[in-house]
Design an enzyme around this catalytic site. Sequence first.
Site, PDB file in Angstrom:
ATOM      1  N   ARG A  11       0.814  -1.217   0.000  1.00 41.60           N
ATOM      2  CA  ARG A  11       0.000   0.000   0.000  1.00 41.60           C
ATOM      3  C   ARG A  11       0.850   1.271   0.000  1.00 41.60           C
ATOM      4  O   ARG A  11       0.321   2.371  -0.128  1.00 41.60           O
ATOM      5  CB  ARG A  11      -0.935  -0.005   1.203  1.00 41.60           C
ATOM      6  CG  ARG A  11      -1.959  -1.138   1.118  1.00 41.60           C
ATOM      7  CD  ARG A  11      -2.897  -1.159   2.294  1.00 41.60           C
ATOM      8  NE  ARG A  11      -3.685   0.070   2.315  1.00 41.60           N
ATOM      9  CZ  ARG A  11      -4.271   0.539   3.388  1.00 41.60           C
ATOM     10  NH1 ARG A  11      -4.182  -0.104   4.535  1.00 41.60           N
ATOM     11  NH2 ARG A  11      -4.970   1.656   3.336  1.00 41.60           N
ATOM     12  N   CYS A  12       2.157   1.120   0.139  1.00 45.52           N
ATOM     13  CA  CYS A  12       3.069   2.267   0.210  1.00 45.52           C
ATOM     14  C   CYS A  12       3.723   2.508  -1.152  1.00 45.52           C
ATOM     15  O   CYS A  12       4.362   1.613  -1.724  1.00 45.52           O
ATOM     16  CB  CYS A  12       4.132   1.995   1.276  1.00 45.52           C
ATOM     17  SG  CYS A  12       5.492   3.176   1.272  1.00 45.52           S
ATOM     18  N   GLY A  13       3.593   3.719  -1.655  1.00 44.33           N
ATOM     19  CA  GLY A  13       4.183   4.067  -2.944  1.00 44.33           C
ATOM     20  C   GLY A  13       5.695   3.912  -2.972  1.00 44.33           C
ATOM     21  O   GLY A  13       6.258   3.405  -3.949  1.00 44.33           O
ATOM     22  N   ARG A  16       6.458   0.228  -3.178  1.00 47.71           N
ATOM     23  CA  ARG A  16       6.186  -0.278  -4.534  1.00 47.71           C
ATOM     24  C   ARG A  16       7.274   0.170  -5.504  1.00 47.71           C
ATOM     25  O   ARG A  16       7.723  -0.608  -6.353  1.00 47.71           O
ATOM     26  CB  ARG A  16       4.813   0.194  -5.017  1.00 47.71           C
ATOM     27  CG  ARG A  16       3.655  -0.474  -4.321  1.00 47.71           C
ATOM     28  CD  ARG A  16       2.315  -0.195  -5.015  1.00 47.71           C
ATOM     29  NE  ARG A  16       2.048   1.218  -5.251  1.00 47.71           N
ATOM     30  CZ  ARG A  16       1.405   2.016  -4.405  1.00 47.71           C
ATOM     31  NH1 ARG A  16       0.962   1.555  -3.251  1.00 47.71           N
ATOM     32  NH2 ARG A  16       1.197   3.283  -4.709  1.00 47.71           N
TER      33      ARG A  16
END
Length: 115
Positions: A11-13, A16
């Site tokens: 969920r963390c940019g 990712r």
Amino acid sequence: MEKITIWHNPRCGKSRDALTYLEDKKFDINIVKYLDETPNKEEIKSTLKLLGIKAKELMRTKEDIYKELNLKDETSEDRLIEAMVKNPKLIERPVVIKGKKAVIARPLENIDKIL
């Protein structure tokens, strides 16, 4: 080729981005979704040693749980590590580990330090 481990939060940019960066370089990657597969106390201690930092430097100090647990003035490494084991949301991300080296991939270019 040596396997690389990433403590990853999908969920963390930033997390990712780090995973994509490693995938683009064709590394053999062990993805640890640390919110689901929380590192134990020994794994966190070992990773802190690889990172060369204290427990508080691996913590997300802006998280509500950090404030709720009143960790700002906590100095015990064991208590801070235990807080991360019980509340993995406190662990900064992403952590990238290769052999006997590790970095917090913020900024992303930190990964190059261990490749």
